[in-house]
Design a protein around this motif. Sequence first.
Motif, mmCIF file in Angstrom:
data_model
loop_
_atom_site.group_PDB
_atom_site.id
_atom_site.type_symbol
_atom_site.label_atom_id
_atom_site.label_comp_id
_atom_site.label_asym_id
_atom_site.label_seq_id
_atom_site.Cartn_x
_atom_site.Cartn_y
_atom_site.Cartn_z
ATOM 1 N N SER A 179 5.558 10.326 0.050
ATOM 2 C CA SER A 179 5.332 9.334 1.110
ATOM 3 C C SER A 179 3.866 8.907 1.189
ATOM 4 O O SER A 179 3.379 8.495 2.230
ATOM 5 N N SER A 180 3.156 9.014 0.063
ATOM 6 C CA SER A 180 1.766 8.537 0.054
ATOM 7 C C SER A 180 1.501 7.572 -1.093
ATOM 8 O O SER A 180 0.895 6.512 -0.886
ATOM 9 N N ILE A 181 1.974 7.896 -2.275
ATOM 10 C CA ILE A 181 1.581 7.103 -3.458
ATOM 11 C C ILE A 181 2.078 5.662 -3.341
ATOM 12 O O ILE A 181 3.249 5.418 -3.087
ATOM 13 N N GLY A 182 1.136 4.730 -3.468
ATOM 14 C CA GLY A 182 1.461 3.309 -3.304
ATOM 15 C C GLY A 182 1.189 2.812 -1.889
ATOM 16 O O GLY A 182 1.336 1.625 -1.615
ATOM 17 N N ALA A 183 0.783 3.728 -0.989
ATOM 18 C CA ALA A 183 0.506 3.326 0.392
ATOM 19 C C ALA A 183 -0.836 3.878 0.891
ATOM 20 O O ALA A 183 -1.510 3.259 1.705
ATOM 21 N N ILE A 184 -1.190 5.058 0.383
ATOM 22 C CA ILE A 184 -2.443 5.725 0.733
ATOM 23 C C ILE A 184 -3.184 5.921 -0.599
ATOM 24 O O ILE A 184 -2.533 6.270 -1.591
ATOM 25 N N PRO A 185 -4.508 5.709 -0.652
ATOM 26 C CA PRO A 185 -5.181 5.889 -1.944
ATOM 27 C C PRO A 185 -4.874 7.258 -2.549
ATOM 28 O O PRO A 185 -4.927 8.275 -1.860
ATOM 29 N N PHE A 186 -4.542 7.246 -3.833
ATOM 30 C CA PHE A 186 -4.249 8.478 -4.553
ATOM 31 C C PHE A 186 -5.073 8.448 -5.821
ATOM 32 O O PHE A 186 -5.020 7.480 -6.574
ATOM 33 N N LYS A 187 -5.876 9.500 -6.058
ATOM 34 C CA LYS A 187 -6.832 9.457 -7.169
ATOM 35 C C LYS A 187 -6.555 10.584 -8.161
ATOM 36 O O LYS A 187 -7.235 11.610 -8.165
ATOM 37 N N PHE A 188 -5.554 10.349 -8.964
ATOM 38 C CA PHE A 188 -5.063 11.369 -9.896
ATOM 39 C C PHE A 188 -6.171 11.870 -10.816
ATOM 40 O O PHE A 188 -6.386 13.077 -10.955
#
Length: 402
Positions: A179-188
């Motif tokens: 429920s975060s990826i694509g909506a909250i910045p995610f920095k793999f």
Amino acid sequence: MADYFPAPGRNHLFVPGPTNIPDKVIQAMARNNEDHRSPAFPTLSKTCLEDVKKLFATEKGHAFIFPSTGTGGWESALTNTLSPGDKIVSFRVGQFSLLWIDQMQRLNFDVDVVDSEWGAGANLDVLQSKLASDHGHKIKAVCVVHNETSTGVTNSIAKVREILDRNRHPALLLVDGVSSIGAIPFKFDEWRVDVALTGSQKALSLPTGLAVVCASPKALEAAKHAKSTRVFFDWGDYLKFFENGTYWPYTPSIQLLYGLRAALDILFQEGLDQVYERHHRLAEGTRRAVAAWGLKLATKDPQWKSNTVTAVMVPPGFDSGEVVKVAWKKYNLSLGVGLNNVKGKLFRIGHLGSLNEVSILGALAGVEMTLRDVGINVTPGSGVAAAVEYFRSTTPMIKSRL
Ligand SMILES: Cc1ncc(COP(=O)(O)O)c(C=O)c1O
């Protein structure tokens, strides 16, 4: 077509997944099956597999798309990188982290569970002490749910990485970004995450049915030695077909891949930074409405506030299930219920995916009416007014209409 509970107007879908599907995505999926072994199909597969990596902010990672759900993504992350009996540290902060831990235990991993009160985030002090005392590097993985959807809690993956680095600990970092990826910045790449995963029915605004998993080079290396039994989710099978340019070891979800292509195009047209800002704005407007109603968030500290779901505590003596029921029965508004430990205590407003300010205001007005209907005496117009003023002063002009 059967419509068991017909209602005028549209259903206002504000659960934190499955989310609203844009018309363009629905249209892109309304097509016949086609031959996935034709020379044309790999073009679609390749662009989806490459472009989906932008949501993870990775160039180094390898993406896999399974016909599955987030739960399958969990299993893929665990079984490809670990062996039975391997020690995992994981945080139980709500229903989804609880379910992932249950899966780890059923897959015979040795899980060291770090509990927090629901509404709080992962206890990183405990992680620090566990890593510092693990001189023999028995801990093979640290597993974190980035955004705990049941309580509206976002954990800092950057801080988890910092603690691993501070202790020079080689454990893999596995992250649920459903429920975060694509909506909250995610920095793999920046957080050096080893496996991250999401499901199509959340920020991607697609039907349920795809698990999108991203693996780092270190995770791919671990997969060569991991002894967990895996068949359907085996990265090795996918990699073979990736190398020969046909991409799928079994029949892919053809319509969902066309939907994914359309969903990615929509996100990229808006711009990922703008998407993240919009999610922040919609969440902040919602939080201001909750404050104006005089109600409390389930999220125990602002450091954990979530930009995809707001979990609202009902005052003692009220049942949050009643709020959800009345909203649906009277206003055709779908809100999220309280799950497990927080059943009856909170309801959730999902604000992720294909939404804008005016649609959120509809939901807030519906919540406001419902709260009064069930006897929670909020001031009429108070929450909506707080959100209106916040949105008016922060919403930019639409990029394509400047
Ligand atoms: C954070 C999180 N992880 C995992 C899941 C499970 O995903 P799925 O229901 O797609 O299997 C969910 C579902 O809501 C979720 O919110």
